[in-house]
Design a protein around this motif. Sequence first.
Motif, PDB file in Angstrom:
ATOM      1  N   GLY A  61       0.797  -1.223   0.000  1.00 41.04           N
ATOM      2  CA  GLY A  61       0.000   0.000   0.000  1.00 41.04           C
ATOM      3  C   GLY A  61       0.823   1.262   0.000  1.00 41.04           C
ATOM      4  O   GLY A  61       0.292   2.347   0.266  1.00 41.04           O
ATOM      5  N   GLY A  62       2.123   1.146  -0.309  1.00 45.85           N
ATOM      6  CA  GLY A  62       2.995   2.308  -0.346  1.00 45.85           C
ATOM      7  C   GLY A  62       2.796   3.158  -1.592  1.00 45.85           C
ATOM      8  O   GLY A  62       2.098   2.766  -2.530  1.00 45.85           O
ATOM      9  N   ALA A  63       3.447   4.312  -1.615  1.00 43.51           N
ATOM     10  CA  ALA A  63       3.274   5.270  -2.714  1.00 43.51           C
ATOM     11  C   ALA A  63       4.524   5.451  -3.556  1.00 43.51           C
ATOM     12  O   ALA A  63       4.505   6.222  -4.516  1.00 43.51           O
ATOM     13  N   HIS A  64       5.603   4.750  -3.229  1.00 42.64           N
ATOM     14  CA  HIS A  64       6.862   4.962  -3.943  1.00 42.64           C
ATOM     15  C   HIS A  64       7.099   3.838  -4.945  1.00 42.64           C
ATOM     16  O   HIS A  64       7.986   2.993  -4.781  1.00 42.64           O
ATOM     17  N   ASN A  65       6.280   3.855  -5.972  1.00 42.61           N
ATOM     18  CA  ASN A  65       6.354   2.868  -7.039  1.00 42.61           C
ATOM     19  C   ASN A  65       5.868   3.511  -8.328  1.00 42.61           C
ATOM     20  O   ASN A  65       5.237   4.580  -8.306  1.00 42.61           O
ATOM     21  N   PHE A  66       6.171   2.864  -9.444  1.00 43.09           N
ATOM     22  CA  PHE A  66       5.842   3.411 -10.753  1.00 43.09           C
ATOM     23  C   PHE A  66       4.811   2.524 -11.452  1.00 43.09           C
ATOM     24  O   PHE A  66       4.475   1.436 -10.970  1.00 43.09           O
ATOM     25  N   ALA A  67       4.330   2.992 -12.595  1.00 44.99           N
ATOM     26  CA  ALA A  67       3.297   2.257 -13.321  1.00 44.99           C
ATOM     27  C   ALA A  67       3.730   0.829 -13.629  1.00 44.99           C
ATOM     28  O   ALA A  67       2.930  -0.110 -13.522  1.00 44.99           O
ATOM     29  N   ALA A  68       4.993   0.639 -14.010  1.00 43.10           N
ATOM     30  CA  ALA A  68       5.478  -0.705 -14.330  1.00 43.10           C
ATOM     31  C   ALA A  68       5.433  -1.610 -13.105  1.00 43.10           C
ATOM     32  O   ALA A  68       5.105  -2.803 -13.204  1.00 43.10           O
ATOM     33  N   ASP A  69       5.735  -1.050 -11.931  1.00 43.85           N
ATOM     34  CA  ASP A  69       5.672  -1.822 -10.689  1.00 43.85           C
ATOM     35  C   ASP A  69       4.225  -2.176 -10.353  1.00 43.85           C
ATOM     36  O   ASP A  69       3.924  -3.310  -9.966  1.00 43.85           O
ATOM     37  N   ARG A  70       3.339  -1.205 -10.528  1.00 43.90           N
ATOM     38  CA  ARG A  70       1.927  -1.435 -10.205  1.00 43.90           C
ATOM     39  C   ARG A  70       1.299  -2.449 -11.161  1.00 43.90           C
ATOM     40  O   ARG A  70       0.432  -3.233 -10.760  1.00 43.90           O
ATOM     41  N   GLN A  71       1.740  -2.450 -12.403  1.00 38.80           N
ATOM     42  CA  GLN A  71       1.210  -3.412 -13.369  1.00 38.80           C
ATOM     43  C   GLN A  71       1.561  -4.836 -12.949  1.00 38.80           C
ATOM     44  O   GLN A  71       0.696  -5.723 -12.940  1.00 38.80           O
ATOM     45  N   VAL A  72       2.820  -5.055 -12.602  1.00 39.80           N
ATOM     46  CA  VAL A  72       3.234  -6.385 -12.156  1.00 39.80           C
ATOM     47  C   VAL A  72       2.519  -6.739 -10.847  1.00 39.80           C
ATOM     48  O   VAL A  72       1.995  -7.844 -10.680  1.00 39.80           O
ATOM     49  N   GLY A  73       2.471  -5.782  -9.915  1.00 42.04           N
ATOM     50  CA  GLY A  73       1.839  -6.031  -8.633  1.00 42.04           C
ATOM     51  C   GLY A  73       0.362  -6.378  -8.757  1.00 42.04           C
ATOM     52  O   GLY A  73      -0.127  -7.299  -8.092  1.00 42.04           O
ATOM     53  N   SER A  74      -0.348  -5.663  -9.599  1.00 43.06           N
ATOM     54  CA  SER A  74      -1.789  -5.928  -9.759  1.00 43.06           C
ATOM     55  C   SER A  74      -2.033  -7.275 -10.428  1.00 43.06           C
ATOM     56  O   SER A  74      -2.985  -7.984 -10.073  1.00 43.06           O
ATOM     57  N   GLN A  75      -1.173  -7.653 -11.372  1.00 41.65           N
ATOM     58  CA  GLN A  75      -1.299  -8.968 -12.009  1.00 41.65           C
ATOM     59  C   GLN A  75      -1.092 -10.080 -10.986  1.00 41.65           C
ATOM     60  O   GLN A  75      -1.833 -11.081 -10.977  1.00 41.65           O
TER      61      GLN A  75
END
Length: 272
Positions: free
Chosen positions: A28-42
């Motif tokens: 739930g942190g805020a220090h990540n980028f779109a590429a990180d969020r894409q992998v994380g959400s998958q």
Amino acid sequence: MAQTQDWVPLGIDTSVPSMARVYDYILGGAHNFAADRQVGSQIEKLVPGLPSVARLNRRFLGRAVNFLMDQGVRQFLDIGSGIPTVANVHEVAQERDPAARIVYVDKDPVAVAHSELMLSNNENAAIVHADMRDPESVLSSPEVRRLLRFDEPIGMLMLLMLHWVPDEDSPEKLVARYRDALPAGSFVVMTHVAKDQIDESVDKAADVVNRSKSADRMHMRTHGQVAALFDGFELVEPGLVGCGEWRPDGPGDFADEASMNMFLYAGVGRKA
């Protein structure tokens, strides 16, 4: 965009995911980028209980640090510390003893930058920018030489780290190189993805990570394989167990879904 640039270190390729930043996203942190969020959400779609696993790992960290404090340990080497979140090692240890000394190690520039900011006024804690697979660079760093005394027990943490080390890089030998540098009475604290406790959804999640642009690759291991990483250490009770089963203090140390409690193996070993 300007706000984002304020915390992005120069030279970062934000299109390449980092597992440190994916973990930050899952927590739930805020220090990540779109590429990180894409992998994380998958990954989260495949393993919906993954955020609870991340929380269990942090809860285990707190219990393990407190256990080591009870054993008289007052200095810590946290290898693969990640992006700072709540209940970091120095916060747990220094709440009990402000003189406790902590050295963090991470290879991710964002993790290092935010750790430096968080520790800027803490003379008893520091961050080393290094890869854990280069123990010589870690152990000879100015931060380690300044803060850690190798004639006193050290608590070394390797949480969620060794499943990023492939067999061909000999994780047992890697741990042994650190172990041999530690004085008698030191401890190692470890969590590792449990290959023999997971279902095919986790294999699919690992495939997501391994197919991404990230240089990190996941290598899950069985109970016996993880236990072998403690060679030269004596496992303290209750041994190598599911993360939620290592000396729980209360309901918050368990996940609602039973399988998530066994997603990670957790253990603490003592060097005689």
